[in-house]
Design a protein around this motif. Structure first.
Motif, PDB file in Angstrom:
ATOM      1  N   LEU A   1       0.001  10.302   8.934  1.00 34.14           N
ATOM      2  CA  LEU A   1       0.195  11.276  10.016  1.00 34.14           C
ATOM      3  C   LEU A   1      -0.418  10.769  11.314  1.00 34.14           C
ATOM      4  CD1 LEU A   1      -0.500  14.608   8.095  1.00 34.14           C
ATOM      5  CD2 LEU A   1       1.719  13.664   8.767  1.00 34.14           C
ATOM      6  N   CYS A   2      -1.559  10.088  11.207  1.00 35.62           N
ATOM      7  CA  CYS A   2      -2.187   9.515  12.400  1.00 35.62           C
ATOM      8  C   CYS A   2      -1.327   8.395  12.979  1.00 35.62           C
ATOM      9  CB  CYS A   2      -3.576   8.976  12.067  1.00 35.62           C
ATOM     10  SG  CYS A   2      -4.812  10.251  11.732  1.00 35.62           S
ATOM     11  N   ARG A   3      -0.759   7.564  12.107  1.00 33.91           N
ATOM     12  CA  ARG A   3       0.084   6.473  12.585  1.00 33.91           C
ATOM     13  C   ARG A   3       1.340   6.986  13.276  1.00 33.91           C
ATOM     14  NH1 ARG A   3       1.132   0.893   9.973  1.00 33.91           N
ATOM     15  NH2 ARG A   3       1.608   0.718  12.187  1.00 33.91           N
ATOM     16  N   LEU A   4       1.839   8.123  12.841  1.00 34.07           N
ATOM     17  CA  LEU A   4       3.046   8.696  13.431  1.00 34.07           C
ATOM     18  C   LEU A   4       2.723   9.621  14.603  1.00 34.07           C
ATOM     19  CD1 LEU A   4       4.954   9.548  10.130  1.00 34.07           C
ATOM     20  CD2 LEU A   4       5.506   7.722  11.743  1.00 34.07           C
TER      21      LEU A   4
ATOM     22  N   ILE B   1      -5.950   3.359  16.007  1.00 37.14           N
ATOM     23  CA  ILE B   1      -7.059   3.248  15.053  1.00 37.14           C
ATOM     24  C   ILE B   1      -6.533   3.225  13.614  1.00 37.14           C
ATOM     25  CG2 ILE B   1      -9.076   4.445  14.113  1.00 37.14           C
ATOM     26  CD1 ILE B   1      -9.622   5.474  16.961  1.00 37.14           C
ATOM     27  N   ALA B   2      -5.578   4.111  13.321  1.00 35.29           N
ATOM     28  CA  ALA B   2      -5.010   4.163  11.974  1.00 35.29           C
ATOM     29  C   ALA B   2      -4.273   2.869  11.651  1.00 35.29           C
ATOM     30  CB  ALA B   2      -4.063   5.357  11.844  1.00 35.29           C
ATOM     31  N   ALA B   3      -3.507   2.366  12.615  1.00 37.81           N
ATOM     32  CA  ALA B   3      -2.759   1.123  12.396  1.00 37.81           C
ATOM     33  C   ALA B   3      -3.706  -0.056  12.187  1.00 37.81           C
ATOM     34  CB  ALA B   3      -1.831   0.856  13.579  1.00 37.81           C
ATOM     35  N   THR B   4      -4.795  -0.093  12.952  1.00 37.92           N
ATOM     36  CA  THR B   4      -5.782  -1.167  12.812  1.00 37.92           C
ATOM     37  C   THR B   4      -6.425  -1.134  11.431  1.00 37.92           C
ATOM     38  OG1 THR B   4      -6.254  -1.100  15.187  1.00 37.92           O
ATOM     39  CG2 THR B   4      -7.883  -2.167  13.768  1.00 37.92           C
ATOM     40  N   TYR B   5      -6.796   0.062  10.995  1.00 36.31           N
ATOM     41  CA  TYR B   5      -7.402   0.212   9.663  1.00 36.31           C
ATOM     42  C   TYR B   5      -6.442  -0.270   8.575  1.00 36.31           C
ATOM     43  CZ  TYR B   5      -9.208   2.492   5.460  1.00 36.31           C
ATOM     44  OH  TYR B   5      -9.659   2.733   4.187  1.00 36.31           O
ATOM     45  N   VAL B   6      -5.198   0.178   8.638  1.00 38.99           N
ATOM     46  CA  VAL B   6      -4.204  -0.168   7.618  1.00 38.99           C
ATOM     47  C   VAL B   6      -3.943  -1.672   7.597  1.00 38.99           C
ATOM     48  CG1 VAL B   6      -1.773   0.066   6.957  1.00 38.99           C
ATOM     49  CG2 VAL B   6      -3.103   2.087   7.606  1.00 38.99           C
ATOM     50  N   ASN B   7      -3.705  -2.246   8.764  1.00 36.91           N
ATOM     51  CA  ASN B   7      -3.407  -3.680   8.825  1.00 36.91           C
ATOM     52  C   ASN B   7      -4.605  -4.524   8.387  1.00 36.91           C
ATOM     53  OD1 ASN B   7      -0.776  -3.290   9.772  1.00 36.91           O
ATOM     54  ND2 ASN B   7      -1.462  -3.153  11.900  1.00 36.91           N
ATOM     55  N   PHE B   8      -5.807  -4.074   8.713  1.00 39.72           N
ATOM     56  CA  PHE B   8      -7.007  -4.819   8.322  1.00 39.72           C
ATOM     57  C   PHE B   8      -7.194  -4.801   6.803  1.00 39.72           C
ATOM     58  CE2 PHE B   8     -11.620  -4.925   7.455  1.00 39.72           C
ATOM     59  CZ  PHE B   8     -11.898  -6.186   7.964  1.00 39.72           C
ATOM     60  N   LEU B   9      -7.105  -3.614   6.205  1.00 40.79           N
ATOM     61  CA  LEU B   9      -7.297  -3.504   4.752  1.00 40.79           C
ATOM     62  C   LEU B   9      -6.187  -4.207   3.985  1.00 40.79           C
ATOM     63  CD1 LEU B   9      -9.521  -2.040   3.039  1.00 40.79           C
ATOM     64  CD2 LEU B   9      -9.556  -1.500   5.472  1.00 40.79           C
TER      65      LEU B   9
ATOM     66  N   ALA C   1      -4.574   2.372   2.333  1.00 39.04           N
ATOM     67  CA  ALA C   1      -3.826   1.595   3.311  1.00 39.04           C
ATOM     68  C   ALA C   1      -2.395   1.367   2.835  1.00 39.04           C
ATOM     69  CB  ALA C   1      -4.518   0.255   3.563  1.00 39.04           C
ATOM     70  N   TYR C   2      -2.234   1.108   1.548  1.00 42.55           N
ATOM     71  CA  TYR C   2      -0.888   0.903   0.990  1.00 42.55           C
ATOM     72  C   TYR C   2      -0.140   2.224   0.865  1.00 42.55           C
ATOM     73  CZ  TYR C   2      -1.881  -3.974  -0.024  1.00 42.55           C
ATOM     74  OH  TYR C   2      -2.166  -5.315   0.099  1.00 42.55           O
ATOM     75  N   PHE C   3      -0.839   3.266   0.406  1.00 42.38           N
ATOM     76  CA  PHE C   3      -0.205   4.577   0.318  1.00 42.38           C
ATOM     77  C   PHE C   3       0.225   5.065   1.695  1.00 42.38           C
ATOM     78  CE2 PHE C   3      -2.655   5.529  -3.796  1.00 42.38           C
ATOM     79  CZ  PHE C   3      -1.559   5.201  -4.578  1.00 42.38           C
ATOM     80  N   CYS C   4      -0.549   4.735   2.710  1.00 39.62           N
ATOM     81  CA  CYS C   4      -0.212   5.137   4.075  1.00 39.62           C
ATOM     82  C   CYS C   4       1.168   4.632   4.470  1.00 39.62           C
ATOM     83  CB  CYS C   4      -1.267   4.616   5.051  1.00 39.62           C
ATOM     84  SG  CYS C   4      -0.797   4.746   6.791  1.00 39.62           S
ATOM     85  N   GLU C   5       1.421   3.362   4.211  1.00 39.16           N
ATOM     86  CA  GLU C   5       2.715   2.783   4.597  1.00 39.16           C
ATOM     87  C   GLU C   5       3.850   3.360   3.772  1.00 39.16           C
ATOM     88  OE1 GLU C   5       3.005   0.223   7.399  1.00 39.16           O
ATOM     89  OE2 GLU C   5       1.501   1.811   7.456  1.00 39.16           O
ATOM     90  N   ILE C   6       3.579   3.637   2.496  1.00 37.35           N
ATOM     91  CA  ILE C   6       4.602   4.254   1.649  1.00 37.35           C
ATOM     92  C   ILE C   6       4.927   5.657   2.146  1.00 37.35           C
ATOM     93  CG2 ILE C   6       5.095   5.095  -0.675  1.00 37.35           C
ATOM     94  CD1 ILE C   6       3.295   2.840  -1.743  1.00 37.35           C
ATOM     95  N   ILE C   7       3.882   6.425   2.452  1.00 37.62           N
ATOM     96  CA  ILE C   7       4.069   7.801   2.918  1.00 37.62           C
ATOM     97  C   ILE C   7       4.713   7.827   4.295  1.00 37.62           C
ATOM     98  CG2 ILE C   7       2.856   9.916   3.581  1.00 37.62           C
ATOM     99  CD1 ILE C   7       0.758   9.142   1.394  1.00 37.62           C
ATOM    100  N   ARG C   8       4.310   6.902   5.157  1.00 38.21           N
ATOM    101  CA  ARG C   8       4.915   6.839   6.499  1.00 38.21           C
ATOM    102  C   ARG C   8       6.408   6.556   6.397  1.00 38.21           C
ATOM    103  NH1 ARG C   8       5.394   2.863  10.851  1.00 38.21           N
ATOM    104  NH2 ARG C   8       4.665   1.245   9.419  1.00 38.21           N
ATOM    105  N   ALA C   9       6.773   5.629   5.508  1.00 38.72           N
ATOM    106  CA  ALA C   9       8.193   5.327   5.314  1.00 38.72           C
ATOM    107  C   ALA C   9       8.920   6.532   4.733  1.00 38.72           C
ATOM    108  CB  ALA C   9       8.348   4.115   4.395  1.00 38.72           C
ATOM    109  N   GLY C  10       8.242   7.263   3.833  1.00 44.31           N
ATOM    110  CA  GLY C  10       8.859   8.451   3.256  1.00 44.31           C
ATOM    111  C   GLY C  10       9.097   9.535   4.298  1.00 44.31           C
ATOM    112  N   ILE C  11       8.126   9.728   5.177  1.00 37.39           N
ATOM    113  CA  ILE C  11       8.291  10.723   6.242  1.00 37.39           C
ATOM    114  C   ILE C  11       9.436  10.338   7.169  1.00 37.39           C
ATOM    115  CG2 ILE C  11       7.197  11.703   8.304  1.00 37.39           C
ATOM    116  CD1 ILE C  11       4.528  11.572   6.794  1.00 37.39           C
ATOM    117  N   GLN C  12       9.503   9.067   7.504  1.00 37.33           N
ATOM    118  CA  GLN C  12      10.562   8.601   8.398  1.00 37.33           C
ATOM    119  C   GLN C  12      11.931   8.625   7.738  1.00 37.33           C
ATOM    120  OE1 GLN C  12       8.830   4.780   9.498  1.00 37.33           O
ATOM    121  NE2 GLN C  12       8.160   5.591  11.474  1.00 37.33           N
ATOM    122  N   SER C  13      11.963   8.691   6.393  1.00 38.97           N
ATOM    123  CA  SER C  13      13.251   8.740   5.695  1.00 38.97           C
ATOM    124  C   SER C  13      13.893  10.120   5.757  1.00 38.97           C
ATOM    125  CB  SER C  13      13.064   8.331   4.221  1.00 38.97           C
ATOM    126  OG  SER C  13      12.355   9.325   3.496  1.00 38.97           O
ATOM    127  N   VAL C  14      13.094  11.153   6.107  1.00 42.83           N
ATOM    128  CA  VAL C  14      13.646  12.502   6.243  1.00 42.83           C
ATOM    129  C   VAL C  14      14.488  12.561   7.512  1.00 42.83           C
ATOM    130  CG1 VAL C  14      13.084  14.944   6.480  1.00 42.83           C
ATOM    131  CG2 VAL C  14      11.670  13.477   5.032  1.00 42.83           C
TER     132      VAL C  14
END
Length: 219
Positions: free
Chosen positions: A44-47, A56-64, A104-117
């Motif tokens: 949700l933060c990334r979107l 900040i959210a993108a930096t955390y995800v990409n770093f981890l 970090a991995y769940f974030c990208e999966i969930i972000r893709a799922g939200i964008q698929s709606v």
């Protein structure tokens, strides 16, 4: 060589192996729950339209996602007590490491799922006068999680396999317990064959569940 195999070592230490397997499954379950909660917040933060929050959210995800999991475990187990002066404890340091890493991995999966709606669903909620929170809670996230269930399950299988990495800090999970028994009893082949079969059977069953969910929830 095969004639010398003696699998009685498994039955003689079955209680210890079951206890270790229970710890691995419990660690997997807790890490999934924590990872899903934190991963959803990160998605949700990334979107978000708020630039700093998204950055900040993108930096955390990409770093981890660029770090090996074993390094994250080392950070939590060795570095945090040194920096804070407070011991975290083996189990909790490993759990936090897994939760941070998987989120970090769940974030990208969930972000893709939200964008698929489809956007039309979002616009329909707004037309009904729903707030952003209501739209996410009642329209977007339920559909997104429906689309994400198979890949989330696949990531959960990977997480279960990765729990074997806790051997680096000596946590008595299934693999560590089995390895100790193999060394003490001098039956490495028998024990490692058993461990491989357990991982294979559990992951195969989980994979079959994922395939069933893919057929059930495919749109």
């Amino acid at each position: 060589m095969l004639d010398d195999l003696d699998f009685s070592v498994i039955w003689g230490n079955l209680d210890f192996l079951i206890e270790g397997l229970g710890l691995s499954l419990w660690l997997t379950f807790l890490a999934i729950c924590a990872g899903l909660v934190f991963g959803t917040l990160l998605a949700l933060c990334r979107l978000s339209s708020i630039g700093p929050l998204s950055f900040i959210a993108a930096t955390y995800v990409n770093f981890l996602r660029s770090m090996p999991l074993i390094l994250v475990i080392f950070w939590l187990y060795f570095l945090v007590p040194v920096m804070t002066g407070q011991p975290v404890g083996t189990f909790y340091s490993v759990l936090i490491a897994f939760a941070m890493f998987e989120s970090a991995y769940f974030c990208e999966i969930i972000r893709a799922g939200i964008q698929s709606v489809k956007k039309g669903q979002v616009y329909a909620g707004e037309a009904l006068g729903m707030t952003y929170k209501q739209n996410m809670q009642y329209i977007i996230l339920p559909q997104a999680f429906r689309n994400m269930i198979p890949i989330l399950m696949t990531q959960a299988i990977v997480l279960f396999q990765d729990t074997a990495l806790v051997y680096v800090v000596g946590l008595a999970d299934f693999f560590v317990v089995a390895n100790r028994i193999a060394i003490i009893e001098g039956r490495l082949i028998e024990v490692y064959i058993f461990v491989a079969l357990v991982y294979f059977i559990l992951c195969l069953l989980a994979t079959l569940v994922v395939r069933n969910l893919q057929r059930k929830y495919s749109l």
